[in-house]
Scaffold this motif. Sequence first.
Motif: not given
Length: 604
Positions: A65-89
């Motif tokens: 849930g750590g990444f969800y917390k970062r998104v909820k609190d506010g993080t930037w697009a590049g960071h989110v896209i990094e996690h999307f790329a990892l999870e898609l794979q």
Amino acid sequence: MNILEIRTLRGPNYWSGYWKKLIIMRLDIEDYEQKPTDKIKNFYERMQEVMPSLQTHGCSYKEEGGFYKRVKDGTWAGHVIEHFALELQTLAGMDVGYGRTRETGEPGIYNVVFAYFEEAVGQYTARAALRLFLELAEGKSIEQIKQTLADEIQEMREIRERVRFGPSTGSIVEEAESRDIPYIRLNDQSLVQLGYGVYQQRIQATVTNRTNMISVDIAANKAATKKLLGEMGVPVPKGFRIREESEVKSTLESVGFPVVVKPLDGNHGRGATVGIETLEEAIAAFHVAQEQSRSKYVIVEKMLAGNDFRALVVNNRLIAIAERTPAHVIGDGENTIQQLIDRVNSDPRRGYGHENVLTQIDVDGQTEQILKLKDYALETVLPTGEILHLKTTANLSTGGTAVDRTDEAHPENIFLFERIAKIIGLDICGIDVIAPNLSEPLRENGGGIIEVNAAPGFRMHLSPSEGIGRNVAEHVVDMLFPPGRPSRIPIFAITGTNGKTTTTRFIAHVLRGSGLTVGFTTTDGTYIQNNQIVAGDNTGPVSAQLVLKDPSVQVAVLETARGGIIRSGLGYDHCDVAVVTNIAADHLGLKDINTLEDLARVKA
């Protein structure tokens, strides 16, 4: 948002000392620099609904849930896209696990870094992750996003299956890596070099540079194989080679039903039909086999009674035996054939291509032909207890299953299989056997040898659906690199700001003087001894690998410039001697290397 550049690193690099295979996506997030995720309407909720599996990403909190917390609190697009790329794979069956995102010296521009298993999949994933972010941020319907996501994950699986090593090649490469034996992929298929320079060995799937070409030709010609084995006292079924449809009837009269019809020079079961009981079936099977035969010759032979076994012999030793069963369904009197196939495919052990222990069963032309011959359709309800084979061969790649039978083999059969490999002359030999069992000698139970295969697949032995998995690859690597045989040549790597070429040439000169064959790279070319092989600035990974691939080279001296390291990583996994001449403030500001400390890290 705009992708400015995608770079693929294939060796040790600036970003990680451990992860060699990385995608670097230089990304301009444009207006999203002013819009972190907590400022994008419903982004957090929509992301949770579309990708609930991101719950496992701990991110900087190092807990679920750590990444969800970062998104909820506010993080930037590049960071989110990094996690999307990892999870898609991960969702596509490739759990890579490493990523990071870093700002550059330019506002709104980030380097998004993530690991990959297959280069083509990694590059596709970079763009897919960006599309997913934009669709979530810009309000595309959830159902549309989910459908696009499912399509892209399937496309990633298909790309992986097209470009990855097959199970056999992959197992040998993994075994080599576990022994610190380096490898270089020599083409986009399965041709691989194990080891460097003068110590190298080559494989292509399960054919090695030790494999005898005459033996391969014998194994590819089923009539020649049967004749040779029969003359040497090996039990083989009666059969004939034919080329014309008009010969089918007389051949059947001589052989007798049931029969097997297969191409003279086919492989992997393509074009083979078993269990033929009528002239009409035999004629249809003749044409199927002839389509797969390069010579247009077809084998018609007596079908032996019993089960289908594959024995694997490596370096004249029996290593593994598997009992194979073609893809099939069993009727229950209620469900249609299609429903029964769907039920079998729901087994979590089945997946797309080679991603799981078993492969999903596809309804293809071969299946349709089998159904037609039985006057069945996919909508037919199969009677209770009836076993319907959906393929004519037992290959795992078409949905078949395998049971390990290695420990059940009778000593006389072990001797027979090892003798067959010696008779044919194959260093890696797959022997196909039909027999009631292998715990009794074949001469007693009526079993026989139906084929001998060069380049046999390993998957059925590595990951049988039942029984013990056998690490058959270790025996191949033992054969190629027996105890005491080295796999590496010494590598001298020279970097720095000034004096690299002079130092490289001086070291190469000294080593040549000691009687060694030296390959070296410089800013004016690549050399083997004093012979220039390629002219130009050859200080990157491609030139380094040219030297390491040369079978005459006993030692490599490689000038290594910053450009190649940043662009692709090093062309080797590690060196034996590293020389850093000096580090000066030269070429700063290129590829986000802005300080002397940045440059020193690259050079190191």
